[in-house]
Design a protein around this motif. Sequence first.
Motif, mmCIF file in Angstrom:
data_model
loop_
_atom_site.group_PDB
_atom_site.id
_atom_site.type_symbol
_atom_site.label_atom_id
_atom_site.label_comp_id
_atom_site.label_asym_id
_atom_site.label_seq_id
_atom_site.Cartn_x
_atom_site.Cartn_y
_atom_site.Cartn_z
ATOM 1 N N ASP A 177 -6.225 -1.573 -2.693
ATOM 2 C CA ASP A 177 -5.395 -0.502 -2.126
ATOM 3 C C ASP A 177 -3.905 -0.796 -2.218
ATOM 4 N N PRO A 231 0.838 -1.203 0.000
ATOM 5 C CA PRO A 231 0.000 0.000 0.000
ATOM 6 C C PRO A 231 0.873 1.254 0.000
ATOM 7 N N ASP A 275 -4.087 4.479 -1.173
ATOM 8 C CA ASP A 275 -4.595 3.593 -0.126
ATOM 9 C C ASP A 275 -5.730 4.290 0.614
ATOM 10 N N SER A 276 -6.955 3.851 0.366
ATOM 11 C CA SER A 276 -8.114 4.498 0.986
ATOM 12 C C SER A 276 -8.137 4.300 2.498
#
Length: 347
Positions: free
Chosen positions: A337, A286, A291-292
């Motif tokens: 992600d 990530p 990356d949420s």
Amino acid sequence: MTDWGTGMSLMNLLMGAMASSAVGTAAELGIADALADGPATAAELAKTVEADTDSLDSVLQALTALGVFTRDADGRYANSPMSEPLRSDHPDSVRHLATLLCGLYGQAATGGLTQAVRAGTSVMPCTFGVGLYEYLDRHPDTARIFDLAMQDWTRPIATLLADKLPLDDVHTVVDVGGGNGTLLQALLSAHPHLNGICADRPDTCDRAQRTLAASQQADLARRLTFRPTDILQDVPTGGDLYVIKNVLHDWNTTTSVQILRNIHTAMTATPRASAGTPPKLLIIDPLAEHDSGAAFRNVIKMVVGEPRTRSRSAADIRREATEAGFEVLSITPCPADLSVITCVPAS
């Protein structure tokens, strides 16, 4: 005057630990598996999964309220679209990942996060007295769940890479910290000319080797080798392509650079089978830009990673790779992600 709307939002967050525990319990007991053939009452499920009926019913009612399961007028529970991935046989199963995150990781955070924040240390030693991998060495049942959870985490990116990654000029793939070989199995199954070396901790390799042997996939077992390795010390040589997935984010910058240097040494120490084609390294991790869940993932790093391990940006990973002797060719965002950082040894 009290802002009840804000207060209730905070209460919902506070109750999140209870919801997480309930999901983890359902995953560990295999409730979604037990409902695969159709609805069942709490009593029927309790008999199947060897649980107390009233206690199980309380958990199932809570999960039904959250939409994880459904319940009809006769009191029979059934799977919902949300619970289907908790089935072991679901193509996108997260059953074992849910068990790990809501079980061991959740217990560690509940027991030691405050102490770790005060001291600037990792959470696992604060809760259990040892780090993650020493804990797994001492608890083989949890180690097995950990392996399967990493398999759940790997499956989506493994499928994507097996389909999209150009591998015609590659003969041997080395997966550094490759767990039970899920990524390599996907690549080798899609590309019959490939051989693979999975480098990981001795106990992980032993479990994976036995599982693969029992699967009766003779061709795959012939082409996939499990190599017990301490990646902090060295990495197997002989690969045309090296992969390190979901590993570096558990280590701080100093250790990550050391791991990458070990890979660089392995890549450049041995003549390659595919002469003329430069070796490549794929770092799959990530990155903050893509990356949420980066902010929350920092807490997970505190639970199981080295002290002061934080989410990396693209600039961070470029800097670490360069320090280890690599040139970054590209950074490609991917599902789940993750980002794929393609590197070659610097000239």
